[in-house]
Design a protein around this motif. Structure first.
Motif, PDB file in Angstrom:
ATOM      1  N   ILE A   3       0.868  -1.174   0.000  1.00  0.00           N
ATOM      2  CA  ILE A   3       0.000   0.000   0.000  1.00  0.00           C
ATOM      3  C   ILE A   3       0.904   1.223   0.000  1.00  0.00           C
ATOM      4  O   ILE A   3       2.115   1.112   0.188  1.00  0.00           O
ATOM      5  CB  ILE A   3      -0.944   0.036   1.229  1.00  0.00           C
ATOM      6  N   VAL A  36      -8.809   6.614   2.351  1.00  0.00           N
ATOM      7  CA  VAL A  36      -8.316   5.523   1.513  1.00  0.00           C
ATOM      8  C   VAL A  36      -8.778   5.797   0.092  1.00  0.00           C
ATOM      9  O   VAL A  36      -9.978   5.946  -0.168  1.00  0.00           O
ATOM     10  CB  VAL A  36      -8.839   4.148   1.996  1.00  0.00           C
ATOM     11  N   ASN A  37      -7.829   5.880  -0.811  1.00  0.00           N
ATOM     12  CA  ASN A  37      -8.117   6.139  -2.222  1.00  0.00           C
ATOM     13  C   ASN A  37      -9.014   7.369  -2.403  1.00  0.00           C
ATOM     14  O   ASN A  37     -10.020   7.335  -3.108  1.00  0.00           O
ATOM     15  CB  ASN A  37      -8.721   4.908  -2.888  1.00  0.00           C
ATOM     16  N   LEU A  51      -7.977  -3.337   3.785  1.00  0.00           N
ATOM     17  CA  LEU A  51      -7.081  -2.729   2.808  1.00  0.00           C
ATOM     18  C   LEU A  51      -6.795  -3.727   1.696  1.00  0.00           C
ATOM     19  O   LEU A  51      -6.776  -4.940   1.926  1.00  0.00           O
ATOM     20  CB  LEU A  51      -5.796  -2.285   3.484  1.00  0.00           C
ATOM     21  N   ASP A  55      -3.761   0.107  -2.423  1.00  0.00           N
ATOM     22  CA  ASP A  55      -4.505   1.197  -1.794  1.00  0.00           C
ATOM     23  C   ASP A  55      -3.572   2.347  -1.432  1.00  0.00           C
ATOM     24  O   ASP A  55      -2.421   2.139  -1.058  1.00  0.00           O
ATOM     25  CB  ASP A  55      -5.213   0.734  -0.515  1.00  0.00           C
TER      26      ASP A  55
END
Length: 66
Positions: A3, A36-37, A51, A55
């Motif tokens: 991530i 997140v995003n 997750l 991400d």
């Protein structure tokens, strides 16, 4: 899986939740904002937010002072 956390690539275990990530980096305090995003994730949803590889996670901790 990989991530991106606050702009830095990071390896995390499969099945990691956003809440688990916060615990791993030592940020379990209530004054933390998470995304997140590009989607804000409120505190009540962090434990259930799994997750995924790739991400992009942003975490901001608020600090008081004066």
């Amino acid at each position: 899986m990989k991530i991106t956390l606050n702009g830095d690539e990071r390896e995390v275990r499969e099945g990691m939740t956003l809440d688990g990530l916060l615990g791993e980096i030592g940020l379990r305090e209530p004054m933390v904002a998470t995304e997140v995003n590009l989607e804000i994730v409120v505190r009540a949803e962090r434990a259930g937010r799994m997750l995924k590889d790739g991400d992009r996670v942003e975490v901001v901790s608020f600090v008081g002072g004066g």
